[in-house]
Design a protein around this motif. Structure first.
Motif, PDB file in Angstrom:
ATOM      1  N   GLY A  64       1.230  -0.198  -7.433  1.00 29.85           N
ATOM      2  CA  GLY A  64       2.619  -0.638  -7.370  1.00 29.85           C
ATOM      3  C   GLY A  64       3.529   0.523  -6.772  1.00 29.85           C
ATOM      4  O   GLY A  64       4.875   0.527  -6.789  1.00 29.85           O
ATOM      5  N   TRP A  65       2.929   1.215  -6.002  1.00 30.54           N
ATOM      6  CA  TRP A  65       3.560   2.429  -5.278  1.00 30.54           C
ATOM      7  C   TRP A  65       3.775   2.084  -3.626  1.00 30.54           C
ATOM      8  O   TRP A  65       2.819   1.420  -3.196  1.00 30.54           O
ATOM      9  N   PRO A  66       5.187   2.304  -3.290  1.00 28.51           N
ATOM     10  CA  PRO A  66       5.262   2.159  -1.671  1.00 28.51           C
ATOM     11  C   PRO A  66       4.507   3.005  -1.099  1.00 28.51           C
ATOM     12  O   PRO A  66       4.416   4.366  -1.684  1.00 28.51           O
ATOM     13  N   TYR A  67       3.990   2.795   0.122  1.00 34.61           N
ATOM     14  CA  TYR A  67       3.228   3.732   1.058  1.00 34.61           C
ATOM     15  C   TYR A  67       4.229   3.992   2.473  1.00 34.61           C
ATOM     16  O   TYR A  67       4.342   2.768   3.032  1.00 34.61           O
ATOM     17  N   TYR A  68       4.161   5.094   2.757  1.00 32.37           N
ATOM     18  CA  TYR A  68       5.057   5.415   3.913  1.00 32.37           C
ATOM     19  C   TYR A  68       4.214   6.119   5.012  1.00 32.37           C
ATOM     20  O   TYR A  68       3.304   6.873   4.605  1.00 32.37           O
ATOM     21  N   GLN A  69       4.827   6.247   6.296  1.00 27.70           N
ATOM     22  CA  GLN A  69       4.238   6.986   7.161  1.00 27.70           C
ATOM     23  C   GLN A  69       4.157   8.695   6.765  1.00 27.70           C
ATOM     24  O   GLN A  69       2.937   9.370   6.839  1.00 27.70           O
ATOM     25  N   LYS A  70       5.091   9.128   5.816  1.00 29.65           N
ATOM     26  CA  LYS A  70       5.154  10.483   5.525  1.00 29.65           C
ATOM     27  C   LYS A  70       4.001  10.720   4.500  1.00 29.65           C
ATOM     28  O   LYS A  70       3.322  11.637   4.337  1.00 29.65           O
ATOM     29  N   ASN A  71       3.471   9.646   3.504  1.00 28.79           N
ATOM     30  CA  ASN A  71       2.501   9.804   2.864  1.00 28.79           C
ATOM     31  C   ASN A  71       1.139   9.971   3.766  1.00 28.79           C
ATOM     32  O   ASN A  71       0.469  10.884   3.295  1.00 28.79           O
ATOM     33  N   ILE A  72       0.974   9.380   4.902  1.00 28.87           N
ATOM     34  CA  ILE A  72      -0.242   9.779   5.736  1.00 28.87           C
ATOM     35  C   ILE A  72       0.023  10.950   6.220  1.00 28.87           C
ATOM     36  O   ILE A  72      -1.074  11.799   6.380  1.00 28.87           O
ATOM     37  N   GLU A  73       0.930  11.560   6.682  1.00 24.42           N
ATOM     38  CA  GLU A  73       1.336  12.818   7.184  1.00 24.42           C
ATOM     39  C   GLU A  73       1.002  13.935   6.185  1.00 24.42           C
ATOM     40  O   GLU A  73       0.170  14.766   6.607  1.00 24.42           O
ATOM     41  N   HIS A  74       1.442  13.862   5.106  1.00 18.53           N
ATOM     42  CA  HIS A  74       0.923  14.777   3.932  1.00 18.53           C
ATOM     43  C   HIS A  74      -0.284  14.884   3.477  1.00 18.53           C
ATOM     44  O   HIS A  74      -1.189  15.821   3.456  1.00 18.53           O
ATOM     45  N   HIS A  75      -0.984  13.543   3.370  1.00 18.51           N
ATOM     46  CA  HIS A  75      -2.318  13.494   2.567  1.00 18.51           C
ATOM     47  C   HIS A  75      -3.292  13.850   3.511  1.00 18.51           C
ATOM     48  O   HIS A  75      -4.185  14.454   3.273  1.00 18.51           O
ATOM     49  N   PHE A  76      -3.070  13.381   4.817  1.00 17.89           N
ATOM     50  CA  PHE A  76      -4.005  13.488   5.880  1.00 17.89           C
ATOM     51  C   PHE A  76      -4.020  14.773   6.749  1.00 17.89           C
ATOM     52  O   PHE A  76      -4.448  15.164   7.718  1.00 17.89           O
TER      53      PHE A  76
ATOM     54  N   GLY B 173      -6.155  -6.477   6.967  1.00 18.29           N
ATOM     55  CA  GLY B 173      -6.162  -5.275   6.361  1.00 18.29           C
ATOM     56  C   GLY B 173      -6.681  -5.134   4.996  1.00 18.29           C
ATOM     57  O   GLY B 173      -7.409  -4.396   4.600  1.00 18.29           O
ATOM     58  N   GLN B 174      -6.249  -6.031   4.226  1.00 17.63           N
ATOM     59  CA  GLN B 174      -6.635  -6.091   2.662  1.00 17.63           C
ATOM     60  C   GLN B 174      -8.089  -6.493   2.693  1.00 17.63           C
ATOM     61  O   GLN B 174      -8.605  -5.974   1.931  1.00 17.63           O
ATOM     62  N   LYS B 175      -8.289  -7.598   3.372  1.00 16.56           N
ATOM     63  CA  LYS B 175      -9.817  -7.983   3.350  1.00 16.56           C
ATOM     64  C   LYS B 175     -10.823  -6.967   3.856  1.00 16.56           C
ATOM     65  O   LYS B 175     -11.856  -6.606   3.280  1.00 16.56           O
ATOM     66  N   THR B 176     -10.360  -6.240   5.085  1.00 11.98           N
ATOM     67  CA  THR B 176     -11.059  -5.083   5.746  1.00 11.98           C
ATOM     68  C   THR B 176     -11.174  -3.918   4.318  1.00 11.98           C
ATOM     69  O   THR B 176     -12.452  -3.433   4.387  1.00 11.98           O
ATOM     70  N   SER B 177     -10.034  -3.749   3.901  1.00 12.52           N
ATOM     71  CA  SER B 177     -10.090  -2.626   2.706  1.00 12.52           C
ATOM     72  C   SER B 177     -11.104  -3.055   1.836  1.00 12.52           C
ATOM     73  O   SER B 177     -11.787  -2.082   1.316  1.00 12.52           O
ATOM     74  N   ASN B 178     -11.096  -4.125   1.341  1.00  9.80           N
ATOM     75  CA  ASN B 178     -11.904  -4.540   0.149  1.00  9.80           C
ATOM     76  C   ASN B 178     -13.410  -4.431   0.653  1.00  9.80           C
ATOM     77  O   ASN B 178     -14.371  -3.792  -0.296  1.00  9.80           O
ATOM     78  N   ASN B 179     -13.717  -4.790   2.052  1.00  7.57           N
ATOM     79  CA  ASN B 179     -14.853  -4.739   2.401  1.00  7.57           C
ATOM     80  C   ASN B 179     -15.657  -3.175   2.601  1.00  7.57           C
ATOM     81  O   ASN B 179     -16.779  -2.819   2.428  1.00  7.57           O
TER      82      ASN B 179
ATOM     83  N   GLU C 140      -6.169   4.042   1.090  1.00  7.39           N
ATOM     84  CA  GLU C 140      -4.970   4.596   0.515  1.00  7.39           C
ATOM     85  C   GLU C 140      -3.743   3.814   0.420  1.00  7.39           C
ATOM     86  O   GLU C 140      -3.286   3.576  -0.943  1.00  7.39           O
ATOM     87  N   ILE C 141      -3.647   2.862   1.421  1.00 11.08           N
ATOM     88  CA  ILE C 141      -2.507   2.145   1.087  1.00 11.08           C
ATOM     89  C   ILE C 141      -2.848   0.824   0.239  1.00 11.08           C
ATOM     90  O   ILE C 141      -1.990   0.365  -0.519  1.00 11.08           O
ATOM     91  N   SER C 142      -4.082   0.385   0.165  1.00 13.91           N
ATOM     92  CA  SER C 142      -4.455  -0.484  -0.759  1.00 13.91           C
ATOM     93  C   SER C 142      -4.294  -0.077  -2.252  1.00 13.91           C
ATOM     94  O   SER C 142      -3.934  -0.818  -3.318  1.00 13.91           O
ATOM     95  N   HIS C 143      -4.644   1.286  -2.399  1.00 13.53           N
ATOM     96  CA  HIS C 143      -4.634   1.964  -3.979  1.00 13.53           C
ATOM     97  C   HIS C 143      -3.421   1.943  -4.190  1.00 13.53           C
ATOM     98  O   HIS C 143      -2.794   1.475  -5.385  1.00 13.53           O
ATOM     99  N   ALA C 144      -2.466   2.368  -3.229  1.00 11.21           N
ATOM    100  CA  ALA C 144      -1.109   2.429  -3.600  1.00 11.21           C
ATOM    101  C   ALA C 144      -0.412   1.059  -3.929  1.00 11.21           C
ATOM    102  O   ALA C 144       0.312   1.174  -5.254  1.00 11.21           O
ATOM    103  N   ASP C 145      -0.827   0.207  -3.209  1.00  3.21           N
ATOM    104  CA  ASP C 145      -0.384  -1.278  -3.625  1.00  3.21           C
ATOM    105  C   ASP C 145      -0.793  -1.602  -5.042  1.00  3.21           C
ATOM    106  O   ASP C 145      -0.210  -2.134  -5.788  1.00  3.21           O
ATOM    107  N   GLN C 146      -2.118  -1.369  -5.051  1.00  6.25           N
ATOM    108  CA  GLN C 146      -2.628  -1.876  -6.473  1.00  6.25           C
ATOM    109  C   GLN C 146      -1.702  -1.050  -7.732  1.00  6.25           C
ATOM    110  O   GLN C 146      -1.847  -1.493  -8.762  1.00  6.25           O
TER     111      GLN C 146
END
Length: 160
Positions: free
Chosen positions: A50-62, A102-108, A42-48
């Motif tokens: 161009g969106w900022p990602y915060y703890q609140k995003n995790i709380e809401h999405h998950f 984190g980015q490398k792991t996300s890609n993998n 999710e963080i990787s996707h948001a970064d791609q």
């Protein structure tokens, strides 16, 4: 007399089954659970995007409580997957940023997450998938979590 079947029991069992399966997929990664793998994605996707990602995003999405999301983030931070970066506009906010690890792991793991999602989708026709998603979203909207203050009075659409 047979026991009645209960919707909540089946939903809970399905959730645990999926979580355990995801955990087994990502077992080979150091200190990475299935939920953490999904958060990395999710963080990787948001970064791609161009969106900022915060703890609140995790709380809401998950659908997590603040304390659970904070614990998850702290663990991922300790294991070198992400950092919390201050936000210039609001010193109280900390943007979640993937480290190089984190980015490398996300890609993998992206392909593994996509494959798992495809295997779930393959269980149902397109119509069944749409109906299942609709029913689950309605369930999430109609059964509020009294301990999740950030989840109250928000619709599922806002969380997703």
């Amino acid at each position: 007399m047979p026991m009645p079947e209960h919707i909540g029991i089946y939903i809970n069992a399905a959730s645990k089954h999926i979580r355990r399966h995801l955990d087994s997929i990502f077992y080979e990664y150091e200190h990475l659970t299935g939920t953490q793998a999904c958060v990395l994605g999710e963080i990787s996707h948001a970064d791609q995007e161009g969106w900022p990602y915060y703890q609140k995003n995790i709380e809401h999405h998950f659908g997590m409580r603040r304390s659970s999301a904070n614990s998850l983030i702290s663990s991922m931070e300790q294991n070198g997957y992400l950092t919390r970066a201050p936000v210039k506009e609001d010193a109280r906010l900390k943007r979640l940023v993937l480290t190089e690890k984190g980015q490398k792991t996300s890609n993998n793991i992206k392909q593994r997450l996509d494959d798992f999602e495809a295997s779930l989708s393959a269980l149902y026709t397109t119509e069944e998938q749409a109906e299942l998603l609709s029913l689950l979203k309605r369930l999430i909207d109609q059964v509020p979590d009294p301990k999740c203050t950030s989840c109250s009075n928000s619709t599922h659409q806002e969380r997703m």
